[in-house]
Scaffold this motif. Structure first.
Motif: not given
Length: 101
Positions: A20-25, A42-46, A89-98
């Protein structure tokens, strides 16, 4: 949920916080028209920064408790910070796949 029975609840909470931190980033990065890879970084860094800050805060709270003669109330662990990072990382990966669709 027997498949994830081996994951402690505390680590699961940290992973959800990281996600939920990565999502708004990710949202803000995409809103600024950043490329997918930069948004993911950026999301992973956040999530990483938040994971470390949570542990630093918990350590400070433990020191304050010890100074008052009380028992520490928080477990400070690098694994907690890694779990927070894992959620990001999981949220960023899902974003990247999407973004590939």
């Amino acid at each position: 949920m027997p498949a994830i029975r081996f994951i402690p609840p505390d680590k699961c909470v940290h992973a959800v916080v990281g996600a939920f931190t990565a999502l708004p980033a990710l949202f803000l990065a995409r809103w600024q028209h950043l490329p997918t890879v930069k948004a993911m970084a950026l999301a992973v860094a956040a999530a990483a920064v938040l994971g470390v800050l949570i542990e630093v805060r918990q350590r400070a709270l433990n020191r304050a408790s010890a100074a008052r003669g009380e028992a520490p109330g928080h477990e400070v662990s690098g694994a907690d910070a890694l779990a927070t990072l894992g959620g990001g990382v999981a949220m960023a990966a899902a974003f990247g796949l999407g973004a590939q669709l």
